[in-house]
Scaffold this motif. Structure first.
Motif, mmCIF file in Angstrom:
data_model
loop_
_atom_site.group_PDB
_atom_site.id
_atom_site.type_symbol
_atom_site.label_atom_id
_atom_site.label_comp_id
_atom_site.label_asym_id
_atom_site.label_seq_id
_atom_site.Cartn_x
_atom_site.Cartn_y
_atom_site.Cartn_z
ATOM 1 N N ASP A 88 0.861 -1.182 0.000
ATOM 2 C CA ASP A 88 0.000 0.000 0.000
ATOM 3 C C ASP A 88 0.898 1.234 0.000
ATOM 4 O OD1 ASP A 88 -1.833 1.984 0.316
ATOM 5 O OD2 ASP A 88 -2.822 1.096 2.075
ATOM 6 N N LEU A 89 0.661 2.153 -0.994
ATOM 7 C CA LEU A 89 1.516 3.337 -1.091
ATOM 8 C C LEU A 89 1.368 4.245 0.120
ATOM 9 C CD1 LEU A 89 1.086 4.244 -4.871
ATOM 10 C CD2 LEU A 89 3.005 3.107 -3.759
ATOM 11 N N ASP A 90 0.116 4.398 0.577
ATOM 12 C CA ASP A 90 -0.068 5.231 1.766
ATOM 13 C C ASP A 90 0.667 4.652 2.963
ATOM 14 O OD1 ASP A 90 -1.615 6.949 0.295
ATOM 15 O OD2 ASP A 90 -3.510 5.926 0.827
ATOM 16 N N LEU A 91 0.620 3.311 3.040
ATOM 17 C CA LEU A 91 1.335 2.651 4.154
ATOM 18 C C LEU A 91 2.843 2.824 4.016
ATOM 19 C CD1 LEU A 91 1.176 0.920 6.682
ATOM 20 C CD2 LEU A 91 1.151 -1.116 5.226
ATOM 21 N N TRP A 92 3.293 2.810 2.734
ATOM 22 C CA TRP A 92 4.740 3.024 2.536
ATOM 23 C C TRP A 92 5.158 4.422 2.970
ATOM 24 C CZ3 TRP A 92 8.748 0.043 1.935
ATOM 25 C CH2 TRP A 92 8.586 -1.245 1.451
ATOM 26 N N ALA A 93 4.299 5.397 2.698
ATOM 27 C CA ALA A 93 4.626 6.761 3.128
ATOM 28 C C ALA A 93 4.659 6.850 4.651
ATOM 29 C CB ALA A 93 3.598 7.736 2.548
ATOM 30 N N GLU A 94 3.696 6.207 5.302
ATOM 31 C CA GLU A 94 3.685 6.206 6.774
ATOM 32 C C GLU A 94 4.889 5.450 7.327
ATOM 33 O OE1 GLU A 94 0.750 4.790 10.427
ATOM 34 O OE2 GLU A 94 0.070 4.657 8.327
ATOM 35 N N THR A 95 5.209 4.340 6.622
ATOM 36 C CA THR A 95 6.380 3.560 7.073
ATOM 37 C C THR A 95 7.656 4.371 6.926
ATOM 38 O OG1 THR A 95 5.275 1.504 6.440
ATOM 39 C CG2 THR A 95 7.687 1.440 6.702
ATOM 40 N N GLY A 96 7.762 5.124 5.860
ATOM 41 C CA GLY A 96 8.954 5.963 5.676
ATOM 42 C C GLY A 96 9.112 6.979 6.789
ATOM 43 N N GLN A 97 7.996 7.580 7.206
ATOM 44 C CA GLN A 97 8.082 8.523 8.317
ATOM 45 C C GLN A 97 8.528 7.824 9.608
ATOM 46 O OE1 GLN A 97 4.248 10.436 8.547
ATOM 47 N NE2 GLN A 97 4.509 11.567 6.608
ATOM 48 N N ASP A 98 7.949 6.608 9.819
ATOM 49 C CA ASP A 98 8.364 5.862 11.016
ATOM 50 C C ASP A 98 9.864 5.509 10.966
ATOM 51 O OD1 ASP A 98 5.788 6.011 11.893
ATOM 52 O OD2 ASP A 98 5.224 4.015 11.145
ATOM 53 N N LEU A 99 10.322 5.077 9.775
ATOM 54 C CA LEU A 99 11.747 4.732 9.634
ATOM 55 C C LEU A 99 12.648 5.945 9.849
ATOM 56 C CD1 LEU A 99 11.685 2.320 6.566
ATOM 57 C CD2 LEU A 99 11.945 1.715 8.991
ATOM 58 N N GLN A 100 12.153 7.117 9.379
ATOM 59 C CA GLN A 100 12.941 8.334 9.590
ATOM 60 C C GLN A 100 13.074 8.642 11.082
ATOM 61 O OE1 GLN A 100 14.498 10.188 7.200
ATOM 62 N NE2 GLN A 100 15.433 11.309 8.927
ATOM 63 N N GLY A 101 11.992 8.419 11.829
ATOM 64 C CA GLY A 101 12.051 8.660 13.275
ATOM 65 C C GLY A 101 12.998 7.692 13.971
ATOM 66 N N GLU A 102 12.907 6.398 13.571
ATOM 67 C CA GLU A 102 13.817 5.424 14.180
ATOM 68 C C GLU A 102 15.263 5.705 13.795
ATOM 69 O OE1 GLU A 102 13.045 3.323 16.402
ATOM 70 O OE2 GLU A 102 10.869 3.589 16.324
ATOM 71 N N TYR A 103 15.429 6.182 12.536
ATOM 72 C CA TYR A 103 16.789 6.519 12.090
ATOM 73 C C TYR A 103 17.350 7.659 12.942
ATOM 74 C CZ TYR A 103 20.474 8.670 9.311
ATOM 75 O OH TYR A 103 21.647 9.241 8.916
ATOM 76 N N ASP A 104 16.543 8.701 13.167
ATOM 77 C CA ASP A 104 17.001 9.805 14.002
ATOM 78 C C ASP A 104 17.348 9.325 15.415
ATOM 79 O OD1 ASP A 104 16.656 11.483 11.856
ATOM 80 O OD2 ASP A 104 14.646 12.122 12.483
ATOM 81 N N ARG A 105 16.512 8.389 15.919
ATOM 82 C CA ARG A 105 16.774 7.859 17.267
ATOM 83 C C ARG A 105 18.101 7.105 17.309
ATOM 84 N NH1 ARG A 105 13.102 3.227 20.289
ATOM 85 N NH2 ARG A 105 14.364 3.126 22.217
ATOM 86 N N MET A 106 18.341 6.268 16.281
ATOM 87 C CA MET A 106 19.594 5.527 16.226
ATOM 88 C C MET A 106 20.794 6.454 16.056
ATOM 89 S SD MET A 106 18.890 2.041 14.086
ATOM 90 C CE MET A 106 20.592 1.586 14.352
ATOM 91 N N GLN A 107 20.615 7.507 15.267
ATOM 92 C CA GLN A 107 21.714 8.445 15.070
ATOM 93 C C GLN A 107 22.087 9.121 16.388
ATOM 94 O OE1 GLN A 107 20.911 11.521 12.239
ATOM 95 N NE2 GLN A 107 23.075 12.152 12.077
ATOM 96 N N HIS A 108 21.081 9.510 17.172
ATOM 97 C CA HIS A 108 21.358 10.111 18.487
ATOM 98 C C HIS A 108 22.058 9.111 19.404
ATOM 99 C CE1 HIS A 108 19.426 13.880 17.664
ATOM 100 N NE2 HIS A 108 18.224 13.333 17.426
#
Length: 305
Positions: free
Chosen positions: A275-295
């Motif tokens: 689902d494209l909408d789900l992919w967009a939501e997943t991308g936002q979630d991955l960006q948040g986890e990425y920021d958390r891992m970077q910190h």
């Protein structure tokens, strides 16, 4: 430059250790003390023996003076040994009387006209004794017109023999004393350093994976005992530090595992539904986890520094 470096390395490798240096220092100190004591002993011995010979010569001279107050015999009573002689000379150096062992011989020494008192000297090469050294006492008495010189020559052969025997004894005893001192010092220092060697072996077998072991404590509470206590205290601190590091690594691994697990779950759901909408939501979630891992990684780097 290479040659000088090679020489420096050779000197460094051949330099004796603590045990050897202490042994050398103790042996050298004893050698100096024994040498000085030996020289002093020989000098005092020779002085005391000469003083004894001088006393005997004075006593003998006084006996001859008392004897010369009366009728002086041509042959004087013998001295204590054949190598010692007595003569009585007039002011012209003629022999008036002599001990039996030099009867008829010429004067051993010349008189001292115009001088009174006692003169003592050490002479060699007299007509008697075959080149031995003699302690010669000259006692001048009487008025100038009838002056007499009493000559008492005592052999120094016993004195020289005693002094030479003392020197020989010192030369024989000194190497043995130094050898015994070096051996005792070597063994004593080795015994004193044995606890240090045990501490060294104990530290050598302690690895980074097992910091629970401790070095043995000597029975005697001395400097080495305090060194072992300090070493064990350091090992306690190292063990505590290693424990904190292990706990920190475990906590860091747990903190890194959580965002990775969340990212994997989000990706699996998105792949399953397409689902494209789900992919967009997943991308936002991955960006948040990425920021958390970077910190988290930046914090880890900061803690490592």
């Amino acid at each position: 430059r290479r040659l000088s470096l090679g020489r420096a390395e050779a000197m460094t490798w051949t330099r004796p250790g603590v045990r050897g240096r202490i042994t050398l220092a103790a042996t050298a100190a004893l050698a100096i003390v024994l040498a000085l004591a030996g020289v002093a002993f020989v000098v005092l011995l020779q002085r005391d023996l000469l003083a004894g010979v001088d006393g005997s010569a004075r006593t003998r001279a006084q006996d001859i003076v008392a004897l010369s107050n009366g009728t002086l015999p041509s042959v004087l009573p013998p001295v204590q040994d054949d190598a010692s002689v007595v003569q009585v000379l007039d002011s012209a150096g003629r022999v008036l009387a002599a001990s039996g062992n030099i009867e008829g011989e010429s004067a051993l020494v010349g008189p001292n006209p115009g001088q009174h008192g006692t003169q003592i000297s050490t002479l060699a090469g007299l007509p008697i004794g075959g080149g031995e050294r003699f302690r010669v006492l000259q006692e001048t008495t009487g008025p100038p017109t009838a002056q007499r010189t009493i000559v008492v020559a005592l052999s120094l052969a016993p004195v020289d023999k005693a002094v030479q025997s003392a020197r020989s004894l010192l030369f024989e005893v000194l190497p043995l004393a130094l050898l015994l001192t070096a051996l005792v010092t070597w063994l004593g220092v080795g015994r004193a350093l044995a606890p240090v060697e045990r501490i060294r072996r104990g530290v050598a077998v302690i690895g980074g994976g097992d910091l629970s072991r401790r070095v043995p404590l000597p029975a005697v509470r001395d400097e080495v005992h305090r060194l072992a206590e300090t070493m064990n205290s350091m090992l306690d601190r190292l063990e505590a530090s290693a424990g904190r590091q292990q706990r920190f690594i475990a906590d860091a691994s747990h903190e890194l595992r959580s965002p990775l697990a969340n990212m994997q779950a989000s990706l699996e759901v998105a792949l399953a539904r397409q689902d494209l909408d789900l992919w967009a939501e997943t991308g936002q979630d991955l960006q948040g986890e990425y920021d958390r891992m970077q910190h988290l990684v930046e914090d880890l780097l900061l803690l490592a520094r």
